[in-house]
Design an enzyme around this catalytic site. Structure first.
Site: not given
Ligand SMILES: Cc1cc2nc3c(=O)[nH]c(=O)nc-3n(C[C@H](O)[C@H](O)[C@H](O)COP(=O)(O)OP(=O)(O)OC[C@H]3O[C@@H](n4cnc5c(N)ncnc54)[C@H](O)[C@@H]3O)c2cc1C
Length: 570
Positions: A117, A233, A277, A382, A345, A231, A246, A243
């Protein structure tokens, strides 16, 4: 009133991992609140993989190398004590979720497969084809259900409730009924994800990434750390921002400009397309700005070419990417290169975590994890694969921290602060729904995104960011008299969007403030008027704190242990 020992907000990987940890302890009531269905989140969209030193693809890989790659990737803004802890825990976190049932892709020996990566010195990214986040999330969901975590679906966090003695719980919009509900909790974990929707259509993020948890903590006087660090992407689809993981570059994809040049040779001759990135995004934008892209204006793009990988590899390793390119850009990567350009991203900044081992914040009982939080391990940039590892490692820490806190807590919070907050939000939402005229939520949202993309995007200048600050203030004033446009109560998504816009405006204002005052270039924060990194003055975290109605700026030194700041070259 619903009451929990531990209440987790957000059902992405960070929230699920935290809830699982608290639930698995036994004897604690654990709630998991989410504004959508539990398995809809950024985590579920993550394609490429999760980093950890298993040594399967390269036995010479070490935790020290992972640490250095992460420190260097962060452009030395990451805290090195937290990074060392994180890298030390990542492999165990991966083995743990393998055990829980995540179907990782395997190598010829049957071990978890690992690939290259960007910005990494060894192939240490574990994956499940290009659906890694999806399978992690579903595995976490199963485990949460198994361990008795109570799902509070379709509930949107509005605010934290705090009285003179500390945190009492939260108030939320019950989207099913349109009512504001108090939920009492001894410990709360905020894991609501990022703020990419500040850039609205120029983001890879889901519609849920609207800074709700960041803004709620901010209103409760918890600082936002490094909010300017956003960030971009390099490979979002040209038309939609969706997306192209990567993994497409990691598997060997090439980037071409309109002269047919693999232009990364100009910017990162050693790493080429596998540079970090921020560097690849900046390179693409430079190509476009200097006339070497295709198309014009917002529709300009360069090409991501996968054809030389061959049909078999694309179908085996990148099937999801192929589907997205066909569906949203009408291009089959087996036959033609994909039009791409950068897209917002990831939010490196977020809720200021002051104890990375517990996810603890300055408010006793309040914990934060995942993209909503800033620990900080990602600093100014990141590395791909480090976020899924982050949410598994620090999600678990926050679950432990919250469970420990709840078990030790003998105080039974009163209902006063919760009921007062509930009444305050009921009145606010009722007034907003009753307003007949006023600017539409979507109009303010689109103008916010345009200002952020054009003036606080990949390339930044002080004068333009001052303009953006004035625009954000103007939009915030409009927001106070804007129309929700729908006064029904049941599943009123216009009301949800109204609340989200208020949070995006708060986060944007903090981001612009931080960006204007960071008069240097570091990682993703590229100031054309201050092109050099300035370690003398800016080897420090930005903190933006709400004091009354004022956004106050302060700083905290970066933790430097082993790796003295050096020039970042790839
Ligand atoms: C398209 C894409 C591809 C990616 N690919 C990778 C990868 O291959 N490898 C990697 O390491 N990272 C990757 N990332 C980054 C990574 O996926 C995210 O940074 C990470 O999953 C975030 O996890 P999280 O649990 O913090 O938030 P999220 O997964 O965003 O979850 C947030 C949660 O909070 C909830 N929520 C939000 N606001 C409220 C509210 N007011 N009340 C109640 N619930 C709420 C949402 O509904 C959701 O359930 C990618 C991101 C994207 C967008």
């Amino acid at each position: 009133m619903q009451t929990f020992d531990v209440l987790v907000i957000g059902s992405g990987g960070a929230g699920m991992r935290a809830a699982l940890e608290a639930g698995a302890r036994g004897g604690l009531s654990v709630g998991l609140m989410t504004k959508m269905f539990p398995t809809r989140s950024a985590t579920g969209m993550a394609q490429g993989g999760i980093n950890g030193v298993l040594g399967n693809a390269d036995p010479t890989d070490t935790v020290d190398k992972h640490i250095f790659d992460t420190v260097k990737g962060s452009d030395y803004l990451g805290d090195q004590d937290a990074i060392a802890f994180f890298c030390g825990q990542a492999a165990a976190a991966i083995r743990e979720i393998d055990y829980y049932g995540v179907p990782f892709s395997r190598d010829a020996k049957g071990q978890i497969a690992q690939r290259n990566f960007g910005g990494q010195s060894a192939p240490r990214t574990c994956f499940s084809a290009d659906k890694t986040g999806h399978v992690i999330l579903h595995t976490m969901y199963e485990q949460c259900l198994k361990h008795g975590v109570k799902m509070l679906t379709d509930r949107q966090l509005l605010d934290l409730a705090v009285d003179g003695d500390g945190l009492c719980g939260v108030v939320a919009l019950d989207i099913r009924t349109g009512t504001v509900v108090p939920v009492k909790a001894k410990a709360v974990v905020v894991a609501t994800g990022g703020a990419g929707r500040m850039y609205w259509s120029r983001t890879t993020n889901p519609f849920t990434s609207t800074a709700d948890g960041m803004a709620a903590c901010f209103r409760a006087s918890i600082p936002l750390k490094d909010p300017e660090m956003v960030q971009f992407h390099p490979t979002g689809l040209a038309g939609t921002g969706i997306l192209m993981s990567e993994a497409s570059r990691a598997e060997g994809g090439y980037l071409y400009n309109n002269a047919g040049e693999r232009f990364m040779a100009r910017y990162a001759p050693e790493k080429m397309e596998l540079a970090t990135r921020d560097l690849v995004s900046q390179a693409i934008e430079t190509e476009i700005r200097e006339g070497r892209g295709f198309g014009e204006g917002m529709n300009a793009y360069v090409l991501l070419d996968l054809r030389h990988l061959g049909r078999e590899k694309i179908l085996e390793r990148l099937p999801g990417i192929r589907d997205l390119a066909i569906t949203f850009e009408q291009v089959d990567p087996i036959e033609a290169p994909i039009p791409i350009r950068p897209s917002c991203h990831y939010t490196m900044g977020g809720v200021d975590v002051t104890n990375f081992r517990t996810g603890g914040t300055a408010l006793a009982g309040l914990f934060a994890a995942g993209e909503a939080a800033c620990v900080s391990i990602h600093g100014a940039n990141r590395l791909g694969g480090n976020s899924l590892a982050d949410i598994m490692v620090f999600g678990k820490c926050a679950g432990v921290g919250a469970a420990d806190y709840a078990q030790a807590q003998s105080r039974e919070a009163g209902d006063g602060a919760l009921m007062a907050k509930t009444a305050e939000w009921e009145a606010r939402l009722a007034a907003a729904m009753a307003r007949g005229g006023g600017p539409a939520v979507a109009s303010i949202r689109d103008r916010l995104a345009e200002a952020m993309w054009n003036k606080v995007g990949i390339f930044r200048r002080g004068a333009e960011m001052e303009e953006a600050a004035a625009i954000v203030d103007g939009l915030a004033a409009e927001y106070e008299r804007c129309a929700v446009g729908d006064d029904s109560r049941v599943f009123n998504t216009a009301l949800v969007n109204y609340v989200e816009l208020g949070n995006l405006l708060a986060m944007a204002k903090a981001a612009v403030l931080g960006a204007i005052n960071r008069t240097e270039s570091r990682g993703c924060h590229l100031r054309e008027d201050y092109p050099a990194r300035d370690d003398v003055n800016f080897l420090k975290h930005t903190l933006v704190t709400l004091a009354g109605a004022q956004y106050e700026l302060s700083y905290r030194p970066v933790v430097v242990t082993e790796h003295q700041p050096a020039e970042r070259r790839y």
